[in-house]
Design a protein around this motif. Structure first.
Motif, PDB file in Angstrom:
ATOM      1  N   ALA A 830      44.314 121.193  88.170  1.00  0.00           N
ATOM      2  CA  ALA A 830      44.386 120.328  86.978  1.00  0.00           C
ATOM      3  C   ALA A 830      44.224 118.866  87.375  1.00  0.00           C
ATOM      4  O   ALA A 830      43.608 118.074  86.646  1.00  0.00           O
ATOM      5  CB  ALA A 830      45.707 120.549  86.254  1.00  0.00           C
ATOM      6  N   GLU A 831      44.767 118.486  88.536  1.00  0.00           N
ATOM      7  CA  GLU A 831      44.632 117.093  88.999  1.00  0.00           C
ATOM      8  C   GLU A 831      43.175 116.768  89.323  1.00  0.00           C
ATOM      9  O   GLU A 831      42.689 115.679  89.030  1.00  0.00           O
ATOM     10  CB  GLU A 831      45.524 116.856  90.229  1.00  0.00           C
ATOM     11  CG  GLU A 831      47.006 116.791  89.883  1.00  0.00           C
ATOM     12  CD  GLU A 831      47.905 116.673  91.111  1.00  0.00           C
ATOM     13  OE1 GLU A 831      47.368 116.638  92.242  1.00  0.00           O
ATOM     14  OE2 GLU A 831      49.134 116.626  90.939  1.00  0.00           O
ATOM     15  N   ARG A 832      42.479 117.747  89.942  1.00  0.00           N
ATOM     16  CA  ARG A 832      41.046 117.531  90.223  1.00  0.00           C
ATOM     17  C   ARG A 832      40.270 117.385  88.918  1.00  0.00           C
ATOM     18  O   ARG A 832      39.405 116.521  88.783  1.00  0.00           O
ATOM     19  CB  ARG A 832      40.487 118.704  91.044  1.00  0.00           C
ATOM     20  CG  ARG A 832      40.868 118.667  92.504  1.00  0.00           C
ATOM     21  CD  ARG A 832      40.018 119.622  93.329  1.00  0.00           C
ATOM     22  NE  ARG A 832      40.198 121.013  92.946  1.00  0.00           N
ATOM     23  CZ  ARG A 832      41.153 121.802  93.413  1.00  0.00           C
ATOM     24  NH1 ARG A 832      42.029 121.325  94.288  1.00  0.00           N
ATOM     25  NH2 ARG A 832      41.258 123.060  93.028  1.00  0.00           N
ATOM     26  N   ALA A 833      40.626 118.236  87.940  1.00  0.00           N
ATOM     27  CA  ALA A 833      39.951 118.173  86.632  1.00  0.00           C
ATOM     28  C   ALA A 833      40.232 116.837  85.949  1.00  0.00           C
ATOM     29  O   ALA A 833      39.365 116.279  85.268  1.00  0.00           O
ATOM     30  CB  ALA A 833      40.417 119.324  85.755  1.00  0.00           C
ATOM     31  N   ALA A 834      41.453 116.308  86.132  1.00  0.00           N
ATOM     32  CA  ALA A 834      41.829 115.033  85.502  1.00  0.00           C
ATOM     33  C   ALA A 834      40.909 113.911  85.971  1.00  0.00           C
ATOM     34  O   ALA A 834      40.564 113.013  85.203  1.00  0.00           O
ATOM     35  CB  ALA A 834      43.288 114.695  85.840  1.00  0.00           C
ATOM     36  N   ILE A 835      40.498 113.973  87.234  1.00  0.00           N
ATOM     37  CA  ILE A 835      39.620 112.934  87.776  1.00  0.00           C
ATOM     38  C   ILE A 835      38.177 113.159  87.337  1.00  0.00           C
ATOM     39  O   ILE A 835      37.467 112.240  86.949  1.00  0.00           O
ATOM     40  CB  ILE A 835      39.737 112.900  89.323  1.00  0.00           C
ATOM     41  CG1 ILE A 835      41.131 112.382  89.702  1.00  0.00           C
ATOM     42  CG2 ILE A 835      38.648 112.042  89.946  1.00  0.00           C
ATOM     43  CD1 ILE A 835      41.570 112.724  91.091  1.00  0.00           C
ATOM     44  N   ASN A 836      37.742 114.420  87.384  1.00  0.00           N
ATOM     45  CA  ASN A 836      36.335 114.720  87.088  1.00  0.00           C
ATOM     46  C   ASN A 836      36.006 114.729  85.592  1.00  0.00           C
ATOM     47  O   ASN A 836      34.937 114.284  85.181  1.00  0.00           O
ATOM     48  CB  ASN A 836      35.966 116.076  87.699  1.00  0.00           C
ATOM     49  CG  ASN A 836      34.585 116.521  87.275  1.00  0.00           C
ATOM     50  OD1 ASN A 836      34.423 117.531  86.618  1.00  0.00           O
ATOM     51  ND2 ASN A 836      33.575 115.740  87.617  1.00  0.00           N
ATOM     52  N   ALA A 837      36.952 115.238  84.782  1.00  0.00           N
ATOM     53  CA  ALA A 837      36.662 115.453  83.357  1.00  0.00           C
ATOM     54  C   ALA A 837      36.250 114.179  82.618  1.00  0.00           C
ATOM     55  O   ALA A 837      35.308 114.230  81.807  1.00  0.00           O
ATOM     56  CB  ALA A 837      37.859 116.117  82.678  1.00  0.00           C
ATOM     57  N   PRO A 838      36.892 113.018  82.847  1.00  0.00           N
ATOM     58  CA  PRO A 838      36.433 111.823  82.127  1.00  0.00           C
ATOM     59  C   PRO A 838      34.988 111.468  82.455  1.00  0.00           C
ATOM     60  O   PRO A 838      34.254 110.982  81.591  1.00  0.00           O
ATOM     61  CB  PRO A 838      37.392 110.727  82.623  1.00  0.00           C
ATOM     62  CG  PRO A 838      38.626 111.467  83.032  1.00  0.00           C
ATOM     63  CD  PRO A 838      38.134 112.755  83.619  1.00  0.00           C
TER      64      PRO A 838
END
Length: 920
Positions: A830-838
């Protein structure tokens, strides 16, 4: 079960369902990161049982902590089972609380298993002639089945009575213990007799009888006709002690001393206040709404204030819907539609393929509960006379094509495409409930109508399978009787309007989300419909030749794999592949499946292929086979007979980030990095007199990273038009721009893109094939040179934990339910997604805005000289009239670069050619 109308005594194997819910359902957490999936699964199962049977007597039984008498008999009992995961253990106390609050008796007995309590209670009930239903997924319980005891698997809704046991096990219930004792049980570590499987156990039991009978008649085994019967007697004699121990371990107790009996185990009234608190705590929104409504005054459904508080719509009465069969009734409805400020609209057709679908009927709704279905083509025997389809469509055409008459629908792009086949251009599409839900929260629920009705209205809709059946015998809509079709169709329109009223209220409260819906998603839906109708031209002869070439290569690869493996085997069989790679060739096991077997996933083969040739060949074989099956064989068959083109379906509400996806065919997945994938793209060609143009955003996610992080180094590099990977290499390796080597640029590129996807030093080391400490050094140097990036990544992770979501530059929210998960791997993901998703989400927003700008220009100025054909990731593909190619290409590039304003310029690179590959 007997024919008695009395509800059965229900015994729920809580432990069985707890494990099955945990392992069988996707992980689920609330916003605090607490795991809730197993709770949800078990409670859902209980609610389903209660609704189906309305029991007067029931108990939910769980295993107690600690050892049981079976561990004393055999210390290895269940020794193979790993300890209970902490994510599951933490869900047991709240689950027990919820079950108690539901008013259900809950039983936990020390020193025995839940099976033994259930067995004893079922035995007592049988002796008293009480019918018992045991809800379990445990096959061992089959030994309890008799004329009064039936099993139900609530996850599949399958019942198992005496005949069902015989069908499943090939033996009657009274021999199930013997069956388990003979063949053993790996899950519970019951040893059994080595070499005895299902067939030999069935032959022994049906031919001779139970364990005791077998040991009294060992000499008769050789006469039985099963494989190995001649030597089985010796084996049975050798393992008699083990067989009898296994029998004891497999036997469910039916003689426990209990302080309660079936008659005393009655449900009590649910404590709705406690349930309301628990459901709110664990964020089961629909159930919370239900119990909040139940615990309020009886008039809550009629009270608008209370309705808004609970999120529930007024009760849905399908009996009030109209079925329109006369001109008079139809014309009255047309007037109602004209007078309505907004109406919901839906089509019923013969196919989900919009190019093949034929219109069967239309439904409308002007206010909650006021809905109608107009059938035009039901053609089953004895179908009533219906209005003429042409008359209905001719009458509705001005309304449907009017931009001033506002419509709402669920996935209206499909309906727009269907109507286009009847020369009607659906306009005035004001809202789409699928897109409203998606913009509100892309991950909270699936965005189909059935899921949305449950999530936002607490209403269970009539599903298509309920009226049409399933599988090969499923009816098409024209074959469904009007008595069933009309309520289904009218309900669709009614639910759509109700959903819109709930969702729009939520979206209006968030200006950024409102702008995304009205200014981006809604216009894009109509553009996609036009692109889908346009389709793409395919050179089927070229693909046929490529299929032949691939078949030859696949055959050669298969032979090469078999030669290297030293034997022939099925490359499509995971088990055979595991045997070859990890047992025969003894390659290192990189990763295991959830069941503990060595994984043969793409990721694993990729890693092994770096050092071993066999996995490399297998990967190549898989790639070629997938390309042949998915594209070169399939694409020619997908050419539409009317248009001569292939028509994909774009999906706006599937990915979490806002990116579009496509199916039938999937245009996003055609490989571009290998020669064969590019050759597939060569089959995408233009019409005569036209040229293919592919316009692609250059390094858009890195540019978005520069904008979001405000890092001075990145902003300068992009503003000055530097090669970003060369600039990064210069910074990280401390060399002048002109002195950067190709190898250094390649490493810098891996770092740039790796950081966007949250890659660790370990991942970078693997990608660059360098020691981990060197990769860490590169990353440390990167963050020293670009401190804004590190600051952005740290603050984004922190913000995601606080809010539970991250946002794109344009306010699209990307919720991260696992950001506080207790499971480390899920939390890190989820932390990786938090960085990539925006970044990925902002890129998706920008290309949609570009599509809107370009589409406006095409319709106002370019007209038939330019067609937007495909959208693939950060690329738009066009057919442009060759005579005006240069001017139109320049204009498209300009419009795409102006689609959004960031702190760094957007750069679009456009290529052209006689096919898609040449243009890219």
């Amino acid at each position: 079960m007997s024919d008695s109308k009395k509800p059965p005594f229900i015994l729920v194997d809580g432990s069985s369902y707890l494990f099955r819910a945990f392992h069988g359902l996707p992980p689920l957490t609330n916003s605090k990161g607490q795991d809730t999936g197993a709770i949800y699964g078990v409670v859902n199962m209980l609610k389903s049982l209660l609704k189906q049977y309305h029991p007067t007597h029931i108990a939910v039984v769980f295993d107690a902590k600690g050892k049981t008498f079976r561990d004393d008999i055999y210390t290895e009992y269940k020794a193979n089972r790993p300890p209970m995961p902490e994510e599951l253990a933490g869900q047991i106390p709240p689950l027990h609380q919820i079950i108690k609050a539901m008013g259900l008796p809950i039983i936990v007995e020390d020193g025995v298993e839940a099976d033994d309590v259930i067995g004893t209670l079922a035995h007592i009930a049988t002796e008293k002639g009480i019918d018992t239903l045991i809800s379990t997924g445990d096959k061992d319980m089959a030994q309890l089945v008799n004329q009064h005891v039936t099993l139900i698997n609530t996850m599949t809704n399958q019942l198992m009575d005496v005949d069902g046991v015989k069908e499943k096990f090939g033996i009657p219930p009274e021999l199930v213990i013997d069956f388990l004792a003979l063949k053993g049980d790996k899950v519970d570590n019951i040893p059994g007799v080595p070499g005895v499987g299902d067939k030999s156990a069935q032959a022994l039991l049906n031919g001779i009888g139970g364990i005791d009978a077998i040991y009294e008649n060992l000499d008769k085994i050789a006469d039985l006709s099963f494989r190995g019967s001649k030597t089985m007697a010796k084996k049975m004699a050798e393992y008699e002690e083990q067989a009898r121990l296994s029998y004891e371990l497999a036997t469910i107790k039916i003689d426990m001393e209990l302080d309660y009996s079936p008659e005393t185990l009655c449900p009590t009234e649910a404590d709705n206040q406690a349930l309301s608190t628990l459901f709110a705590e664990y964020e089961f929104k629909r159930w919370h709404a239900e119990v909040t409504a139940d615990s309020a005054a009886e008039t809550v459904a009629e009270s608008q204030g209370d309705k808004e508080e609970t999120g529930l719509s007024p009760a849905i009465d399908r009996s009030q819907y109209d079925t329109v069969l006369t001109k008079e009734a139809f014309e009255s409805w047309v007037q109602t539609l004209k007078d309505a400020p907004l109406f919901a609209f839906d089509t019923e057709t013969t196919s989900v393929n919009y190019m093949e679908a034929e219109l069967v009927g239309l439904s409308f709704c002007t206010e909650p509960g006021k809905a109608a279905y107009v059938p035009v083509a039901h053609d089953y025997p004895d179908a009533p006379e219906q209005l003429d389809r042409d008359y209905v469509l001719d009458t509705l055409k001005p309304l449907l094509e009017s931009a001033d008459v506002k419509k709402v629908g669920q996935h209206l792009k499909y309906d727009k495409n269907v109507l286009a086949n009847y020369d009607i251009t659906l306009d005035g599409i004001a809202f789409d409930t699928m897109l409203e839900s998606y913009v509100l929260n892309s991950t909270a629920t699936r965005h189909d109508m059935d899921s949305l009705a449950l999530a936002y209205l607490g209403h269970k809709t009539i599903r298509f399978e309920d009226i049409a059946g399933k599988g090969a015998k499923q009816l098409t809509f024209n074959q469904i009787a009007l008595e069933e079709a009309a309520p289904y169709a009218a309900e669709d329109a009614d639910i759509t309007l109700r959903l819109h009223l709930v969702l729009w209220e939520k979206i209006q409260a968030e200006p950024a989300l409102k702008a995304l819906l009205t200014d981006v998603e809604m216009p894009v839906a109509s553009i996609l419909a036009r692109m889908e109708q346009m389709g793409v031209l395919i050179d089927s002869q070229q693909l046929a030749q490529q299929s032949q070439d691939l078949a030859t290569r696949i055959d050669k690869l298969e032979k090469a794999v078999h030669e290297e493996a030293g034997e022939t085997f099925n490359l499509g069989s995971t088990k055979q592949l595991q045997h070859i790679l990890f047992e025969k060739m003894e390659l290192p096991i990189v990763k295991k499946t959830p069941k503990g077997a060595p994984s043969t996933s793409e990721e694993v083969l990729q890693e092994l292929a770096l050092e071993y040739s066999l996995p490399h060949k297998i990967m190549e074989y898989r790639g070629m086979t997938k390309l042949k099956n998915t594209y070169t064989d399939k694409l020619p068959k997908m050419i539409n007979h009317r248009t001569g083109r292939v028509h994909t379906s774009y999906h706006q509400a599937v990915t979490a980030t806002g990116r579009l996806s496509s199916t039938d065919p999937n245009l996003q997945n055609i490989p571009i990095r290998n020669e064969e994938g590019r050759r597939v793209r060569q089959a995408f060609v233009p019409r005569d007199g036209y040229t293919i143009v592919a316009a692609d955003y250059s390094q858009i996610e890195l540019r978005i990273m520069a904008h979001l992080s405000k890092d001075k180094g990145l902003l300068t590099a992009f503003s000055e038009g530097q090669d970003i990977h060369r600039a990064t290499a210069s910074e990280v390796f401390g060399v002048a721009l002109d002195d950067v080597t190709g190898e250094q640029r390649r490493s810098a590129k891996a770092i740039n893109f790796g950081l966007i996807y949250g890659m660790s030093a370990f991942g970078l080391a693997k990608q660059l094939n360098i020691p981990r400490h060197d990769a860490q050094k590169y990353m440390d140097l990167y963050f020293e040179r670009y401190p804004g990036v590190l600051e952005y990544m740290d603050s984004t992770r922190e913000l995601a934990k606080q809010k539970g979501y991250v946002e794109t530059v344009f306010g699209r929210r990307l919720y991260l339910p696992d950001i506080k998960a207790s499971n480390g791997a899920r939390r890190k993901g989820a932390e990786r997604a938090a960085i990539n998703a925006p970044m990925q989400g902002t890129a998706a927003d920008i290309i949609k805005m570009a599509m809107i700008k370009v589409d406006d220009w095409i319709r106002q100025e370019a007209h038939a000289e330019v067609s937007m054909m495909m959208q693939v990731h950060d690329e738009l593909v066009f057919e442009i009239k060759t005579d005006s190619l240069a001017a139109h290409t320049a204009r498209i590039t300009e419009l795409m670069e102006q689609a959004a304003t960031l702190s760094v310029p957007l750069l679009v690179e456009a290529g052209q050619g006689k096919n898609w590959d040449e243009a890219h």
